[in-house]
Design a protein around this motif. Structure first.
Motif, PDB file in Angstrom:
ATOM      1  N   HIS A 134      33.028  39.793 -17.571  1.00 51.76           N
ATOM      2  CA  HIS A 134      33.357  38.385 -17.324  1.00 51.76           C
ATOM      3  C   HIS A 134      34.651  38.037 -18.043  1.00 51.76           C
ATOM      4  O   HIS A 134      34.915  38.509 -19.139  1.00 51.76           O
ATOM      5  N   LYS A 135      35.454  37.201 -17.409  1.00 52.13           N
ATOM      6  CA  LYS A 135      36.605  36.616 -18.097  1.00 52.13           C
ATOM      7  C   LYS A 135      36.695  35.164 -17.669  1.00 52.13           C
ATOM      8  O   LYS A 135      36.392  34.809 -16.533  1.00 52.13           O
ATOM      9  N   GLN A 136      37.073  34.346 -18.622  1.00 52.60           N
ATOM     10  CA  GLN A 136      37.090  32.904 -18.375  1.00 52.60           C
ATOM     11  C   GLN A 136      38.029  32.243 -19.354  1.00 52.60           C
ATOM     12  O   GLN A 136      38.103  32.618 -20.519  1.00 52.60           O
ATOM     13  N   LYS A 137      38.734  31.235 -18.886  1.00 55.28           N
ATOM     14  CA  LYS A 137      39.594  30.437 -19.757  1.00 55.28           C
ATOM     15  C   LYS A 137      38.717  29.468 -20.535  1.00 55.28           C
ATOM     16  O   LYS A 137      37.894  28.758 -19.960  1.00 55.28           O
ATOM     17  N   LEU A 138      38.883  29.484 -21.845  1.00 54.72           N
ATOM     18  CA  LEU A 138      38.147  28.574 -22.719  1.00 54.72           C
ATOM     19  C   LEU A 138      39.126  27.748 -23.527  1.00 54.72           C
ATOM     20  O   LEU A 138      40.174  28.227 -23.922  1.00 54.72           O
TER      21      LEU A 138
ATOM     22  N   GLY B 295      42.531  25.568 -28.974  1.00 57.84           N
ATOM     23  CA  GLY B 295      42.187  26.981 -29.090  1.00 57.84           C
ATOM     24  C   GLY B 295      41.037  27.332 -28.170  1.00 57.84           C
ATOM     25  O   GLY B 295      40.888  26.767 -27.092  1.00 57.84           O
ATOM     26  N   PHE B 296      40.188  28.245 -28.605  1.00 58.19           N
ATOM     27  CA  PHE B 296      39.091  28.729 -27.776  1.00 58.19           C
ATOM     28  C   PHE B 296      37.877  27.810 -27.796  1.00 58.19           C
ATOM     29  O   PHE B 296      36.929  28.022 -27.055  1.00 58.19           O
ATOM     30  N   GLY B 297      37.881  26.810 -28.640  1.00 56.64           N
ATOM     31  CA  GLY B 297      36.724  25.929 -28.743  1.00 56.64           C
ATOM     32  C   GLY B 297      35.711  26.470 -29.726  1.00 56.64           C
ATOM     33  O   GLY B 297      35.952  27.431 -30.447  1.00 56.64           O
ATOM     34  N   ASP B 298      34.568  25.873 -29.756  1.00 57.65           N
ATOM     35  CA  ASP B 298      33.503  26.220 -30.690  1.00 57.65           C
ATOM     36  C   ASP B 298      33.052  27.667 -30.477  1.00 57.65           C
ATOM     37  O   ASP B 298      32.751  28.060 -29.349  1.00 57.65           O
ATOM     38  N   PRO B 299      32.977  28.475 -31.552  1.00 59.25           N
ATOM     39  CA  PRO B 299      32.500  29.849 -31.416  1.00 59.25           C
ATOM     40  C   PRO B 299      31.122  29.948 -30.746  1.00 59.25           C
ATOM     41  O   PRO B 299      30.831  30.916 -30.060  1.00 59.25           O
TER      42      PRO B 299
ATOM     43  N   ASN C 245      30.083  28.355 -28.206  1.00 59.17           N
ATOM     44  CA  ASN C 245      30.285  28.401 -26.754  1.00 59.17           C
ATOM     45  C   ASN C 245      30.709  29.796 -26.295  1.00 59.17           C
ATOM     46  O   ASN C 245      30.270  30.277 -25.251  1.00 59.17           O
ATOM     47  N   VAL C 246      31.564  30.436 -27.084  1.00 60.98           N
ATOM     48  CA  VAL C 246      32.000  31.796 -26.765  1.00 60.98           C
ATOM     49  C   VAL C 246      30.804  32.743 -26.811  1.00 60.98           C
ATOM     50  O   VAL C 246      30.602  33.562 -25.912  1.00 60.98           O
ATOM     51  N   LEU C 247      29.984  32.609 -27.834  1.00 63.75           N
ATOM     52  CA  LEU C 247      28.822  33.487 -27.973  1.00 63.75           C
ATOM     53  C   LEU C 247      27.767  33.206 -26.913  1.00 63.75           C
ATOM     54  O   LEU C 247      27.137  34.133 -26.393  1.00 63.75           O
ATOM     55  N   GLN C 248      27.587  31.951 -26.576  1.00 61.23           N
ATOM     56  CA  GLN C 248      26.632  31.603 -25.526  1.00 61.23           C
ATOM     57  C   GLN C 248      27.049  32.250 -24.201  1.00 61.23           C
ATOM     58  O   GLN C 248      26.217  32.801 -23.471  1.00 61.23           O
ATOM     59  N   LEU C 249      28.323  32.198 -23.896  1.00 57.21           N
ATOM     60  CA  LEU C 249      28.845  32.829 -22.687  1.00 57.21           C
ATOM     61  C   LEU C 249      28.607  34.341 -22.730  1.00 57.21           C
ATOM     62  O   LEU C 249      28.222  34.948 -21.721  1.00 57.21           O
ATOM     63  N   SER C 250      28.807  34.947 -23.887  1.00 55.99           N
ATOM     64  CA  SER C 250      28.557  36.389 -24.038  1.00 55.99           C
ATOM     65  C   SER C 250      27.103  36.724 -23.765  1.00 55.99           C
ATOM     66  O   SER C 250      26.796  37.705 -23.077  1.00 55.99           O
ATOM     67  N   LEU C 251      26.208  35.924 -24.296  1.00 55.24           N
ATOM     68  CA  LEU C 251      24.786  36.166 -24.081  1.00 55.24           C
ATOM     69  C   LEU C 251      24.398  35.958 -22.615  1.00 55.24           C
ATOM     70  O   LEU C 251      23.614  36.733 -22.058  1.00 55.24           O
TER      71      LEU C 251
ATOM     72  N   ILE D 279      33.370  36.313 -35.899  1.00 55.27           N
ATOM     73  CA  ILE D 279      32.824  37.618 -36.292  1.00 55.27           C
ATOM     74  C   ILE D 279      31.497  37.447 -37.025  1.00 55.27           C
ATOM     75  O   ILE D 279      30.524  38.153 -36.739  1.00 55.27           O
ATOM     76  N   ALA D 280      31.455  36.512 -37.953  1.00 54.69           N
ATOM     77  CA  ALA D 280      30.227  36.286 -38.737  1.00 54.69           C
ATOM     78  C   ALA D 280      29.074  35.860 -37.833  1.00 54.69           C
ATOM     79  O   ALA D 280      27.960  36.375 -37.941  1.00 54.69           O
ATOM     80  N   ALA D 281      29.339  34.938 -36.926  1.00 54.61           N
ATOM     81  CA  ALA D 281      28.284  34.467 -36.023  1.00 54.61           C
ATOM     82  C   ALA D 281      27.886  35.559 -35.034  1.00 54.61           C
ATOM     83  O   ALA D 281      26.700  35.757 -34.761  1.00 54.61           O
ATOM     84  N   ALA D 282      28.851  36.276 -34.496  1.00 49.62           N
ATOM     85  CA  ALA D 282      28.579  37.317 -33.509  1.00 49.62           C
ATOM     86  C   ALA D 282      27.797  38.472 -34.112  1.00 49.62           C
ATOM     87  O   ALA D 282      26.933  39.057 -33.459  1.00 49.62           O
ATOM     88  N   ASN D 283      28.092  38.776 -35.356  1.00 45.03           N
ATOM     89  CA  ASN D 283      27.406  39.879 -36.027  1.00 45.03           C
ATOM     90  C   ASN D 283      25.896  39.649 -36.088  1.00 45.03           C
ATOM     91  O   ASN D 283      25.115  40.588 -35.982  1.00 45.03           O
ATOM     92  N   ASN D 284      25.489  38.402 -36.220  1.00 41.59           N
ATOM     93  CA  ASN D 284      24.061  38.072 -36.296  1.00 41.59           C
ATOM     94  C   ASN D 284      23.320  38.371 -35.000  1.00 41.59           C
ATOM     95  O   ASN D 284      22.091  38.508 -35.001  1.00 41.59           O
ATOM     96  N   ILE D 285      24.041  38.458 -33.890  1.00 38.63           N
ATOM     97  CA  ILE D 285      23.392  38.731 -32.607  1.00 38.63           C
ATOM     98  C   ILE D 285      23.969  40.000 -31.959  1.00 38.63           C
ATOM     99  O   ILE D 285      23.919  40.181 -30.752  1.00 38.63           O
ATOM    100  N   SER D 286      24.526  40.866 -32.792  1.00 35.78           N
ATOM    101  CA  SER D 286      25.014  42.195 -32.372  1.00 35.78           C
ATOM    102  C   SER D 286      26.094  42.150 -31.300  1.00 35.78           C
ATOM    103  O   SER D 286      26.130  42.985 -30.388  1.00 35.78           O
ATOM    104  N   ILE D 287      26.980  41.178 -31.403  1.00 40.75           N
ATOM    105  CA  ILE D 287      28.148  41.107 -30.521  1.00 40.75           C
ATOM    106  C   ILE D 287      29.383  41.371 -31.382  1.00 40.75           C
ATOM    107  O   ILE D 287      29.475  40.897 -32.507  1.00 40.75           O
TER     108      ILE D 287
END
Length: 99
Positions: free
Chosen positions: A11-15, A21-25, A27-33, A64-72
């Motif tokens: 997936h790729k998307q403009k955020l 910037g990219f907005g709230d991390p 939102n980025v992680l939710q999209l990844s999930l 990075i800190a938030a993503a690490n908690n959910i293995s992203i």
């Protein structure tokens, strides 16, 4: 850009916007999930040659800190500009995965 466990682009998307910037991390992680992705590359654009900014460094660390908690994993943050690009990973600012 979001990638699955086989490194296939899923997936790729403009955020965000040029000023926010990219907005709230979250939102980025939710999209990844939602797209079942395990890694990501952030891409942004600049009109002038770029060097790492404090704001972007802090954003990357928070993501990075938030993503690490959910293995992203954040693989890289690349900033393109007319004459080239700046890679946080190539410049040693995303070495946390090398350990």
């Amino acid at each position: 850009m979001l990638f699955d466990n086989t490194s296939m682009l899923k997936h790729k998307q403009k955020l965000g916007t040029a000023t926010t910037g990219f907005g709230d991390p979250r939102n980025v992680l939710q999209l990844s999930l939602q797209h079942q992705c395990l890694s990501m590359v952030l891409v942004s654009h600049s009109l002038t040659p770029y060097t790492a900014s404090r704001t972007d460094l802090i954003y990357n660390l928070n993501l990075i800190a938030a993503a690490n908690n959910i293995s992203i994993c954040l693989l890289d943050h690349i900033v393109t500009y007319p004459e080239g690009y700046y890679s946080y990973r190539d410049n040693g600012l995303l070495t946390y995965m090398d350990n």
